[in-house]
Design a protein around this motif. Structure first.
Motif, PDB file in Angstrom:
ATOM      1  N   GLY A   1       0.853  -1.204   0.000  1.00 36.97           N
ATOM      2  CA  GLY A   1       0.000   0.000   0.000  1.00 36.97           C
ATOM      3  C   GLY A   1       0.885   1.249   0.000  1.00 36.97           C
ATOM      4  O   GLY A   1       2.071   1.211   0.345  1.00 36.97           O
ATOM      5  N   TRP A   2       0.313   2.379  -0.354  1.00 39.89           N
ATOM      6  CA  TRP A   2       1.116   3.614  -0.533  1.00 39.89           C
ATOM      7  C   TRP A   2       1.632   4.169   0.786  1.00 39.89           C
ATOM      8  O   TRP A   2       2.768   4.673   0.849  1.00 39.89           O
ATOM      9  CB  TRP A   2       0.290   4.675  -1.265  1.00 39.89           C
ATOM     10  CG  TRP A   2       0.215   4.401  -2.753  1.00 39.89           C
ATOM     11  CD1 TRP A   2      -0.768   3.731  -3.399  1.00 39.89           C
ATOM     12  CD2 TRP A   2       1.195   4.743  -3.723  1.00 39.89           C
ATOM     13  NE1 TRP A   2      -0.496   3.634  -4.737  1.00 39.89           N
ATOM     14  CE2 TRP A   2       0.724   4.265  -4.973  1.00 39.89           C
ATOM     15  CE3 TRP A   2       2.420   5.401  -3.691  1.00 39.89           C
ATOM     16  CZ2 TRP A   2       1.430   4.426  -6.154  1.00 39.89           C
ATOM     17  CZ3 TRP A   2       3.109   5.569  -4.880  1.00 39.89           C
ATOM     18  CH2 TRP A   2       2.630   5.096  -6.105  1.00 39.89           C
ATOM     19  N   ASP A   3       0.865   4.087   1.841  1.00 42.06           N
ATOM     20  CA  ASP A   3       1.322   4.638   3.124  1.00 42.06           C
ATOM     21  C   ASP A   3       2.532   3.874   3.645  1.00 42.06           C
ATOM     22  O   ASP A   3       3.523   4.470   4.091  1.00 42.06           O
ATOM     23  CB  ASP A   3       0.196   4.583   4.161  1.00 42.06           C
ATOM     24  CG  ASP A   3      -0.904   5.576   3.834  1.00 42.06           C
ATOM     25  OD1 ASP A   3      -0.625   6.556   3.076  1.00 42.06           O
ATOM     26  OD2 ASP A   3      -2.039   5.404   4.322  1.00 42.06           O
ATOM     27  N   GLU A   4       2.439   2.560   3.612  1.00 38.98           N
ATOM     28  CA  GLU A   4       3.550   1.740   4.094  1.00 38.98           C
ATOM     29  C   GLU A   4       4.748   1.901   3.177  1.00 38.98           C
ATOM     30  O   GLU A   4       5.899   1.907   3.644  1.00 38.98           O
ATOM     31  CB  GLU A   4       3.107   0.261   4.162  1.00 38.98           C
ATOM     32  CG  GLU A   4       4.176  -0.706   4.673  1.00 38.98           C
ATOM     33  CD  GLU A   4       4.623  -0.392   6.104  1.00 38.98           C
ATOM     34  OE1 GLU A   4       5.756  -0.785   6.478  1.00 38.98           O
ATOM     35  OE2 GLU A   4       3.856   0.279   6.850  1.00 38.98           O
TER      36      GLU A   4
ATOM     37  N   ARG B   1       9.419  12.081 -12.939  1.00 37.21           N
ATOM     38  CA  ARG B   1       8.212  11.446 -12.410  1.00 37.21           C
ATOM     39  C   ARG B   1       7.939  10.192 -13.235  1.00 37.21           C
ATOM     40  O   ARG B   1       7.841  10.250 -14.452  1.00 37.21           O
ATOM     41  CB  ARG B   1       7.021  12.406 -12.492  1.00 37.21           C
ATOM     42  CG  ARG B   1       5.707  11.732 -12.110  1.00 37.21           C
ATOM     43  CD  ARG B   1       4.546  12.692 -12.122  1.00 37.21           C
ATOM     44  NE  ARG B   1       4.459  13.424 -10.872  1.00 37.21           N
ATOM     45  CZ  ARG B   1       3.367  14.076 -10.450  1.00 37.21           C
ATOM     46  NH1 ARG B   1       2.286  14.085 -11.217  1.00 37.21           N
ATOM     47  NH2 ARG B   1       3.341  14.707  -9.308  1.00 37.21           N
ATOM     48  N   LEU B   2       7.818   9.064 -12.509  1.00 40.16           N
ATOM     49  CA  LEU B   2       7.562   7.766 -13.160  1.00 40.16           C
ATOM     50  C   LEU B   2       6.164   7.292 -12.785  1.00 40.16           C
ATOM     51  O   LEU B   2       5.807   7.229 -11.601  1.00 40.16           O
ATOM     52  CB  LEU B   2       8.597   6.730 -12.701  1.00 40.16           C
ATOM     53  CG  LEU B   2      10.063   7.055 -13.049  1.00 40.16           C
ATOM     54  CD1 LEU B   2      10.984   6.031 -12.390  1.00 40.16           C
ATOM     55  CD2 LEU B   2      10.269   7.074 -14.557  1.00 40.16           C
TER      56      LEU B   2
ATOM     57  N   VAL C   1      14.350   8.644  -4.309  1.00 40.74           N
ATOM     58  CA  VAL C   1      12.934   9.023  -4.310  1.00 40.74           C
ATOM     59  C   VAL C   1      12.755  10.412  -3.694  1.00 40.74           C
ATOM     60  O   VAL C   1      13.210  10.673  -2.575  1.00 40.74           O
ATOM     61  CB  VAL C   1      12.086   7.989  -3.547  1.00 40.74           C
ATOM     62  CG1 VAL C   1      10.627   8.430  -3.488  1.00 40.74           C
ATOM     63  CG2 VAL C   1      12.187   6.619  -4.213  1.00 40.74           C
ATOM     64  N   LYS C   2      12.074  11.314  -4.440  1.00 44.08           N
ATOM     65  CA  LYS C   2      11.856  12.686  -3.979  1.00 44.08           C
ATOM     66  C   LYS C   2      10.387  12.982  -3.705  1.00 44.08           C
ATOM     67  O   LYS C   2      10.058  14.057  -3.204  1.00 44.08           O
ATOM     68  CB  LYS C   2      12.363  13.687  -5.039  1.00 44.08           C
ATOM     69  CG  LYS C   2      13.858  13.553  -5.314  1.00 44.08           C
ATOM     70  CD  LYS C   2      14.659  13.801  -4.028  1.00 44.08           C
ATOM     71  CE  LYS C   2      16.144  13.620  -4.245  1.00 44.08           C
ATOM     72  NZ  LYS C   2      16.901  13.776  -2.997  1.00 44.08           N
ATOM     73  N   GLY C   3       9.486  12.040  -4.043  1.00 45.61           N
ATOM     74  CA  GLY C   3       8.080  12.268  -3.780  1.00 45.61           C
ATOM     75  C   GLY C   3       7.230  11.151  -4.330  1.00 45.61           C
ATOM     76  O   GLY C   3       7.644  10.416  -5.218  1.00 45.61           O
ATOM     77  N   THR C   4       6.000  11.009  -3.751  1.00 44.22           N
ATOM     78  CA  THR C   4       5.055   9.996  -4.234  1.00 44.22           C
ATOM     79  C   THR C   4       3.679  10.634  -4.384  1.00 44.22           C
ATOM     80  O   THR C   4       3.368  11.628  -3.726  1.00 44.22           O
ATOM     81  CB  THR C   4       4.955   8.833  -3.237  1.00 44.22           C
ATOM     82  OG1 THR C   4       4.503   9.344  -1.973  1.00 44.22           O
ATOM     83  CG2 THR C   4       6.286   8.130  -3.055  1.00 44.22           C
ATOM     84  N   ASP C   5       2.855  10.069  -5.290  1.00 41.31           N
ATOM     85  CA  ASP C   5       1.504  10.586  -5.506  1.00 41.31           C
ATOM     86  C   ASP C   5       0.588   9.397  -5.755  1.00 41.31           C
ATOM     87  O   ASP C   5       0.509   8.872  -6.871  1.00 41.31           O
ATOM     88  CB  ASP C   5       1.508  11.527  -6.707  1.00 41.31           C
ATOM     89  CG  ASP C   5       0.165  12.217  -6.889  1.00 41.31           C
ATOM     90  OD1 ASP C   5      -0.823  11.782  -6.277  1.00 41.31           O
ATOM     91  OD2 ASP C   5       0.107  13.214  -7.669  1.00 41.31           O
ATOM     92  N   PRO C   6      -0.116   8.941  -4.704  1.00 40.25           N
ATOM     93  CA  PRO C   6      -0.986   7.768  -4.849  1.00 40.25           C
ATOM     94  C   PRO C   6      -2.080   7.965  -5.901  1.00 40.25           C
ATOM     95  O   PRO C   6      -2.435   7.027  -6.601  1.00 40.25           O
ATOM     96  CB  PRO C   6      -1.608   7.612  -3.453  1.00 40.25           C
ATOM     97  CG  PRO C   6      -0.666   8.327  -2.534  1.00 40.25           C
ATOM     98  CD  PRO C   6      -0.090   9.451  -3.329  1.00 40.25           C
ATOM     99  N   LYS C   7      -2.651   9.205  -5.960  1.00 39.12           N
ATOM    100  CA  LYS C   7      -3.723   9.455  -6.929  1.00 39.12           C
ATOM    101  C   LYS C   7      -3.238   9.249  -8.359  1.00 39.12           C
ATOM    102  O   LYS C   7      -3.948   8.699  -9.197  1.00 39.12           O
ATOM    103  CB  LYS C   7      -4.266  10.882  -6.770  1.00 39.12           C
ATOM    104  CG  LYS C   7      -5.099  11.074  -5.521  1.00 39.12           C
ATOM    105  CD  LYS C   7      -5.665  12.479  -5.454  1.00 39.12           C
ATOM    106  CE  LYS C   7      -6.501  12.668  -4.193  1.00 39.12           C
ATOM    107  NZ  LYS C   7      -7.048  14.050  -4.097  1.00 39.12           N
ATOM    108  N   GLU C   8      -2.035   9.756  -8.637  1.00 38.99           N
ATOM    109  CA  GLU C   8      -1.466   9.625  -9.984  1.00 38.99           C
ATOM    110  C   GLU C   8      -0.727   8.296 -10.165  1.00 38.99           C
ATOM    111  O   GLU C   8      -0.287   7.968 -11.269  1.00 38.99           O
ATOM    112  CB  GLU C   8      -0.482  10.774 -10.259  1.00 38.99           C
ATOM    113  CG  GLU C   8      -1.127  12.137 -10.341  1.00 38.99           C
ATOM    114  CD  GLU C   8      -1.911  12.327 -11.613  1.00 38.99           C
ATOM    115  OE1 GLU C   8      -1.578  11.669 -12.624  1.00 38.99           O
ATOM    116  OE2 GLU C   8      -2.868  13.134 -11.612  1.00 38.99           O
TER     117      GLU C   8
END
Length: 650
Positions: A341-344, A383-384, A363-370
């Motif tokens: 999951g994204w939080d973990e 951004r991947l 890693v410089k950032g994450t975006d669960p929606k995208e």
């Protein structure tokens, strides 16, 4: 820099313009605060300018008249056009001028905002440039005109009154006391202080009565000084225009003029031209500023689009350059987010960073929606998207780069269009600077001595002169008729005196032409007569001496002895352009005289066509032949009264 005339300036210009008394008001023009009166004077055309709150003088700088005359213009024309100037005066020592024309007076108020007011014979206001209400007077139609409250006139103040005025407030500095108490500007107050030998800041209380009398004498001498009109320059620029030499301007560059009008005209005329030029280019300059701002914004946009295209292209290339790494990261990130999951996933990444894990540090950032993870690769953030393949990720950046390039191309076209518009505006500004302004300068050449008279050159080449009025008749006989000349005169009331220069060497042809000229330029023309008699005599027969008890008026002379008569001389003249003493002149003379000097001419006789219409007709013919002449030039050479064109030769 001086912007309006002082009371002293007005005193000098009013004295100088007295020669305009008797001039005919031809037409009146109004533009803004300026009233221009076109006059017909004994010297020819003159334009008198009266600008509310500013100036009053003759001008050669003529602003193009508005296409639609104002109601004020029409009222002035109705009451003044065709009238004759009876007086030009200054009201007291105030900045107020009065031009009296028949039953009307045009009043120019040259103080503060100023005004121009027309009053009738009962001193009631007919019209004004502006209608205004003051505490002590009103400028309204049908109201009696009142001058502003009277101020002390330094030219009329007695020595005793002068000292009394100075002593009223002895704490004042001399220059301030003079300016406040005696209706003069600070500049002239300073000049008087200097001429009297006192520092302008000297308190009045430190001056004795004898000292004040010195100041009084200096004041009287200043305001009655010999005119020496000049423009004063400071640092190469016009600073002031004055009617006399001022000691306060000693050491500064000065340019002197023959008349104060010429100096005022040069000074204010240059200011008028500069203002007119600024007005003409103001709109274009505003457009230019707007285009420059647009151009700057477009340059910033182009730079942004170019950088955007470059950055996205580089990231797309970077993805393919690190194909194996990116493919592995996409696979690992995809599995981890699906399993944890994204939080973990984010928590594990943070733990990895603290532990120094290389992948986690990328890693410089994450975006669960995208469903995307942003990494740093070779100093660039990439951004991947985990739900896309490596090729699709790279294609996203290539597509962005392509869009930026499209935007760049569109912006570049708009930029080029703006540049073209800017170039066009700059071209128009340059053209405006070269273009003839709506303020034109009437160039008045210096007239030849004989142009003050009616004149022509005979078919044999002799100069023939005739008086225009009583004054020029008097001058012609007294100053310009020599012992070797011949005198001619018509047996008609109002006929001019005619002189053939060196005429005693002339043959019958020239004498015939001179006598014909005398009858044609007489009142006989306006009566419609076709022939009259004239005679010639020798200069020593012409005198002012009269039989005892008789008196000759101005322009009248007695002729004693034999008169050599020529009878039945035809009233017929020709108008043409001849070259004499290196210049072209419009001349009206007997036909044979004109014919001897030009192949093109217009023959006229007394007739029914109004003189003004005859002038237009002749001018039109001359212009068809390539001669650019003014109506007043044609008008001035024609005989008095109506006429007709009977033949056009050429």
């Amino acid at each position: 820099m001086k912007e309006e005339m002082s009371s002293v300036d007005i005193r000098y210009i009013v004295r100088e313009l007295q020669w305009l008394v008797g001039s005919r008001v031809d037409k009146i023009y109004h533009d803004g605060d300026e009233i221009r009166i076109k006059l017909r004077t004994k010297e020819g055309r003159a334009d008198l300018i009266l600008q509310a709150g500013k100036r009053f003088h003759l001008t050669s700088y003529v602003r193009e008249a508005p296409k639609q005359p104002s109601s004020f213009t029409m009222l002035l024309r109705k009451h003044l056009s065709g009238g004759f100037i009876d007086a030009i005066e200054q009201h007291g020592f105030d900045r107020i001028v009065k031009i009296c024309v028949g039953d009307y007076t045009l009043i120019g108020e040259l103080f503060r905002r100023g005004n121009v007011i027309l009053v009738d014979g009962e001193n009631r206001i007919v019209a004004a440039l502006r209608y205004e209400e003051y505490k002590d007077r009103a400028i309204r139609p049908k109201v009696e005109y009142r001058f502003p409250p009277a101020r002390e006139n330094p030219l009329e103040v007695t020595k005793e009154r002068f000292i009394e005025l100075m002593r009223e407030n002895e704490e004042l500095e001399l220059v301030r006391a003079l300016a406040r108490k005696l209706n003069m500007g600070g500049m002239y107050a300073e000049e008087i202080s200097t001429r009297a030998g006192f520092d302008k800041t000297t308190p009045v209380k430190e001056l004795s009565d004898d000292d004040l009398l010195r100041v009084y004498e200096a004041m009287m001498n200043t305001f009655n000084d010999e005119p020496k009109p000049n423009i004063v320059f400071k640092d190469g620029k016009m600073h002031d225009v004055v009617p006399i030499d001022l000691k306060i301007y000693d050491g500064l560059e000065k340019r002197y003029f023959t008349t104060f009008s010429e100096a005022l005209d040069e000074y204010f005329g240059k200011i008028t031209i500069e203002k007119a030029r600024m007005e003409q280019t103001k709109r274009l300059e505003a457009k230019k500023r707007q285009l420059l701002m647009t151009l700057k914004k477009q340059e910033e946009m182009l730079k942004g689009f170019e950088e955007g295209a470059k950055a996205n292209q580089e990231i797309g290339d970077l993805i393919y350059a690190n194909y194996a790494l990116i493919e592995r990261l996409l696979e690992e990130f995809r599995k981890a987010t699906e399993r944890l999951g994204w939080d973990e996933f984010r928590r594990r990444i943070e733990e990895g960073k603290r532990a120094g894990n290389k992948i986690a540090l990328m890693v410089k950032g994450t975006d669960p929606k995208e469903k995307s993870v942003t990494i740093e690769l070779d100093g660039k953030k990439v951004r991947l998207y985990l739900n896309r393949s490596i090729g699709e990720n790279a294609e996203l950046y290539y597509e962005k780069a392509k869009k930026f390039r499209h935007k760049y191309e569109g912006a570049l076209k708009a930029y080029e269009d703006t540049k073209k518009k800017l170039d066009e505006v700059e071209r128009l500004i340059e053209e405006e600077m070269k273009k003839e302004l709506n303020v034109k300068r009437i160039e008045r050449r210096k007239k030849k001595w004989f142009e003050k008279f009616r004149w022509f050159v005979s078919s044999e080449g002799f100069l023939v002169l005739a008086g225009k009025d009583a004054s020029t008749n008097e001058i012609l006989i007294k100053k310009h008729m020599g012992e070797n000349d011949l005198y001619c005169h018509a047996d008609v009331y109002g006929a001019p005196h005619v002189v053939i220069k060196d005429g005693q060497k002339a043959e019958e042809r020239t004498i015939f032409e001179a006598c014909q000229f005398a009858v044609s330029m007489s009142k006989a023309w306006s009566r419609g007569v076709y022939s009259e008699d004239a005679y010639w005599a020798y200069p020593n027969q012409v005198t002012k001496q009269t039989p005892s008890g008789e008196y000759l008026g101005k322009g009248a002379f007695m002729v004693y002895g034999k008169r050599n008569w020529l009878h039945g001389l035809p009233l017929k003249l020709a108008v043409g352009v001849i070259n004499y003493e290196g210049e072209d002149f419009v001349v009206c003379a007997p036909v044979e005289a004109i014919k001897a000097h030009t192949d093109r001419y217009i023959i006229i006789r007394p007739g029914s066509l109004r003189k003004s219409e005859l002038v237009k007709k002749i001018r039109h013919i001359l212009e068809k032949w390539g001669y650019k002449v003014r109506e007043e030039d044609v008008m001035s050479v024609l005989p008095p009264g109506n006429g007709d064109v009977v033949e056009v030769v050429g």
